[in-house]
Design a protein around this motif. Structure first.
Motif, PDB file in Angstrom:
ATOM      1  N   UNK A 218       0.860  -1.178   0.000  1.00 41.98           N
ATOM      2  CA  UNK A 218       0.000   0.000   0.000  1.00 41.98           C
ATOM      3  C   UNK A 218       0.893   1.224   0.000  1.00 41.98           C
ATOM      4  N   UNK A 219       0.589   2.198  -0.833  1.00 46.08           N
ATOM      5  CA  UNK A 219       1.428   3.389  -0.932  1.00 46.08           C
ATOM      6  C   UNK A 219       0.887   4.512  -0.060  1.00 46.08           C
ATOM      7  N   UNK A 220       1.813   5.354   0.390  1.00 47.50           N
ATOM      8  CA  UNK A 220       1.477   6.482   1.255  1.00 47.50           C
ATOM      9  C   UNK A 220       2.180   7.730   0.748  1.00 47.50           C
ATOM     10  N   UNK A 221       1.518   8.866   0.895  1.00 47.23           N
ATOM     11  CA  UNK A 221       2.172  10.136   0.595  1.00 47.23           C
ATOM     12  C   UNK A 221       3.261  10.380   1.625  1.00 47.23           C
ATOM     13  N   UNK A 222       4.321  11.049   1.197  1.00 43.78           N
ATOM     14  CA  UNK A 222       5.419  11.312   2.114  1.00 43.78           C
ATOM     15  C   UNK A 222       4.942  12.081   3.342  1.00 43.78           C
ATOM     16  N   UNK A 223       5.362  11.623   4.506  1.00 37.71           N
ATOM     17  CA  UNK A 223       5.002  12.262   5.769  1.00 37.71           C
ATOM     18  C   UNK A 223       3.683  11.830   6.355  1.00 37.71           C
ATOM     19  N   UNK A 224       2.896  11.020   5.615  1.00 38.46           N
ATOM     20  CA  UNK A 224       1.583  10.610   6.113  1.00 38.46           C
ATOM     21  C   UNK A 224       1.664   9.412   7.054  1.00 38.46           C
ATOM     22  N   UNK A 225       2.677   8.577   6.903  1.00 43.07           N
ATOM     23  CA  UNK A 225       2.848   7.415   7.779  1.00 43.07           C
ATOM     24  C   UNK A 225       4.299   7.364   8.243  1.00 43.07           C
ATOM     25  N   UNK A 226       4.537   7.890   9.422  1.00 40.60           N
ATOM     26  CA  UNK A 226       5.879   7.945   9.984  1.00 40.60           C
ATOM     27  C   UNK A 226       5.901   7.126  11.268  1.00 40.60           C
ATOM     28  N   UNK A 227       6.682   6.063  11.287  1.00 39.44           N
ATOM     29  CA  UNK A 227       6.798   5.233  12.482  1.00 39.44           C
ATOM     30  C   UNK A 227       8.092   5.583  13.213  1.00 39.44           C
ATOM     31  N   UNK A 228       8.143   5.255  14.481  1.00 37.39           N
ATOM     32  CA  UNK A 228       9.340   5.539  15.274  1.00 37.39           C
ATOM     33  C   UNK A 228       9.794   4.280  15.998  1.00 37.39           C
ATOM     34  N   UNK A 229      11.092   4.161  16.141  1.00 36.18           N
ATOM     35  CA  UNK A 229      11.707   3.057  16.861  1.00 36.18           C
ATOM     36  C   UNK A 229      12.698   3.632  17.860  1.00 36.18           C
ATOM     37  N   UNK A 230      12.529   3.288  19.128  1.00 35.30           N
ATOM     38  CA  UNK A 230      13.483   3.681  20.158  1.00 35.30           C
ATOM     39  C   UNK A 230      14.251   2.440  20.585  1.00 35.30           C
ATOM     40  N   UNK A 231      15.565   2.476  20.423  1.00 34.98           N
ATOM     41  CA  UNK A 231      16.420   1.344  20.787  1.00 34.98           C
ATOM     42  C   UNK A 231      17.269   1.716  21.990  1.00 34.98           C
ATOM     43  N   UNK A 242      18.244   5.567  21.339  1.00 37.03           N
ATOM     44  CA  UNK A 242      18.428   6.036  19.977  1.00 37.03           C
ATOM     45  C   UNK A 242      17.083   6.057  19.272  1.00 37.03           C
ATOM     46  N   UNK A 243      16.734   7.187  18.695  1.00 35.77           N
ATOM     47  CA  UNK A 243      15.460   7.347  17.995  1.00 35.77           C
ATOM     48  C   UNK A 243      15.665   7.228  16.494  1.00 35.77           C
ATOM     49  N   UNK A 244      14.830   6.402  15.877  1.00 32.21           N
ATOM     50  CA  UNK A 244      14.819   6.269  14.424  1.00 32.21           C
ATOM     51  C   UNK A 244      13.412   6.579  13.924  1.00 32.21           C
ATOM     52  N   UNK A 245      13.297   7.550  13.015  1.00 34.42           N
ATOM     53  CA  UNK A 245      12.016   7.922  12.418  1.00 34.42           C
ATOM     54  C   UNK A 245      11.993   7.442  10.969  1.00 34.42           C
ATOM     55  N   UNK A 246      10.954   6.656  10.630  1.00 31.00           N
ATOM     56  CA  UNK A 246      10.868   6.094   9.284  1.00 31.00           C
ATOM     57  C   UNK A 246       9.650   6.630   8.555  1.00 31.00           C
ATOM     58  N   UNK A 247       9.896   7.227   7.405  1.00 28.97           N
ATOM     59  CA  UNK A 247       8.861   7.754   6.527  1.00 28.97           C
ATOM     60  C   UNK A 247       8.477   6.641   5.550  1.00 28.97           C
ATOM     61  N   UNK A 248       7.360   5.963   5.809  1.00 31.13           N
ATOM     62  CA  UNK A 248       6.957   4.803   5.021  1.00 31.13           C
ATOM     63  C   UNK A 248       6.208   5.258   3.773  1.00 31.13           C
ATOM     64  N   UNK A 249       6.673   4.789   2.620  1.00 33.45           N
ATOM     65  CA  UNK A 249       6.088   5.179   1.342  1.00 33.45           C
ATOM     66  C   UNK A 249       5.339   4.039   0.660  1.00 33.45           C
ATOM     67  N   UNK A 250       5.762   2.813   0.883  1.00 33.20           N
ATOM     68  CA  UNK A 250       5.063   1.643   0.338  1.00 33.20           C
ATOM     69  C   UNK A 250       5.341   0.464   1.241  1.00 33.20           C
ATOM     70  N   UNK A 251       4.275  -0.140   1.788  1.00 35.18           N
ATOM     71  CA  UNK A 251       4.469  -1.196   2.769  1.00 35.18           C
ATOM     72  C   UNK A 251       3.265  -2.124   2.784  1.00 35.18           C
ATOM     73  N   UNK A 252       3.468  -3.353   3.250  1.00 38.50           N
ATOM     74  CA  UNK A 252       2.387  -4.317   3.372  1.00 38.50           C
ATOM     75  C   UNK A 252       2.626  -5.253   4.535  1.00 38.50           C
ATOM     76  N   UNK A 253       1.557  -5.885   5.010  1.00 43.62           N
ATOM     77  CA  UNK A 253       1.612  -6.760   6.181  1.00 43.62           C
ATOM     78  C   UNK A 253       0.858  -8.056   5.915  1.00 43.62           C
TER      79      UNK A 253
END
Length: 303
Positions: A218-231, A242-253
């Protein structure tokens, strides 16, 4: 065009490493002009990064710019259930597993392919466990934490193994962030049809191999689906986040996915995964297009 076989030597915190000559790191040392990146046909856009100004900081690897930008990348995550008792034996006492049910937590095998980034192309893989957020006690929040973790909104993790295929990624990740990184042959391929990986052990054999159909994207406009990971990591006895911010553009589950082939051979990654005793795969996420901003770690009190 950069000659992939041509390298130069640079100093990172007193360690001399080889990097691609005339690559992004060689030319810009983490401060790449966004207009130049935007001209690369592999990069979908740079709007996400224009809202994230970089800062120059001092670190164990010397003066550097943060965040580290990943302009074109793909990733995958296989999520499994494992006994909390096995997870607790593998993580520091200060951390607690995020439980999906009483006595069971979440473990993951993660794959990453960074086609365009500040430190040039590289791949990496990880074995990690989902943990409760630092200083976030109270069982009333457990359900919300679990929903956020499974929904990829904000996952907190402790990484047991994180091999990479370039020296600069190993030195920056280990010395600068405190991650358990080492260099090995590591191939990751993620496209619309299939997600594959092969991580080699010290003898050139298979540590972990993976293959699965890529879930429908599924595709997303830039900035519409941003996930975060704290390690969470420890460096010189001190806890860091450590914070990682991911701008998801195309993804599936895929939930309870079929057709997943995970081979455990001999090596550091497979040893860690076996020790966690995963009992069932519950989810497979594959992201064919994304961007990310990896921030330098900051001190944190975990209790």
């Amino acid at each position: 065009m950069t000659n992939a076989s041509s390298t130069v030597e640079v100093d990172l915190g007193g360690r001399l490493i080889e990097i691609p000559k005339d690559g992004l790191f060689d030319r810009y040392r983490m401060d790449v002009p966004l207009d130049e990146v935007a001209a690369d046909p592999r990069v979908p856009s740079v709007g996400f990064f224009r809202r994230l100004p970089k800062t120059q900081v001092q670190s164990p690897i010397g003066t550097t710019w943060t965040p580290n930008f990943y302009y074109a990348m793909s990733s995958a995550r296989l999520t499994m259930i494992a006994p909390s008792s096995a997870i607790r034996k593998r993580i520091p006492d200060e951390l607690s597993p995020l439980e999906i049910a009483p006595g069971f937590g979440l473990v993951s095998v993660m794959l990453f392919r960074y086609d365009v980034c500040d430190i040039d192309f590289y791949t990496e893989a990880a074995v990690g466990v989902a943990v409760r957020p630092a200083r976030h006690g109270g069982f009333s929040t457990a359900a919300a934490d679990l929903v956020a973790a499974l929904g990829d909104d904000h996952l907190h993790s402790y990484v047991l193994a994180l091999p990479v295929n370039t020296e600069i990624a190993q030195v920056r990740g280990h010395d600068g962030y405190g991650f358990p990184k080492w260099v090995t042959d590591l191939d990751v391929g993620i496209d619309q049809a299939r997600t594959t990986a092969r991580i080699s052990n010290a003898d050139g054999g298979v540590d972990i191999a993976f293959s699965a159909p890529t879930p429908k994207q599924k595709t997303f406009e830039t900035g519409k689906k941003v996930s975060t990971l704290t390690s969470y990591t420890r460096r010189n006895g001190a806890w860091l986040s450590t914070l990682n911010q991911t701008n998801i553009l195309a993804s599936g589950t895929s939930l309870f996915p079929g057709g997943v082939d995970l081979t455990l051979g001999n090596g550091r990654m497979s040893d860690d995964l076996r020790a966690l005793r995963p009992i069932r795969t519950i989810r497979f996420d594959s992201t064919t297009s994304a961007q990310a901003a990896l921030h330098m770690p900051v001190p944190v009190s975990v209790r």
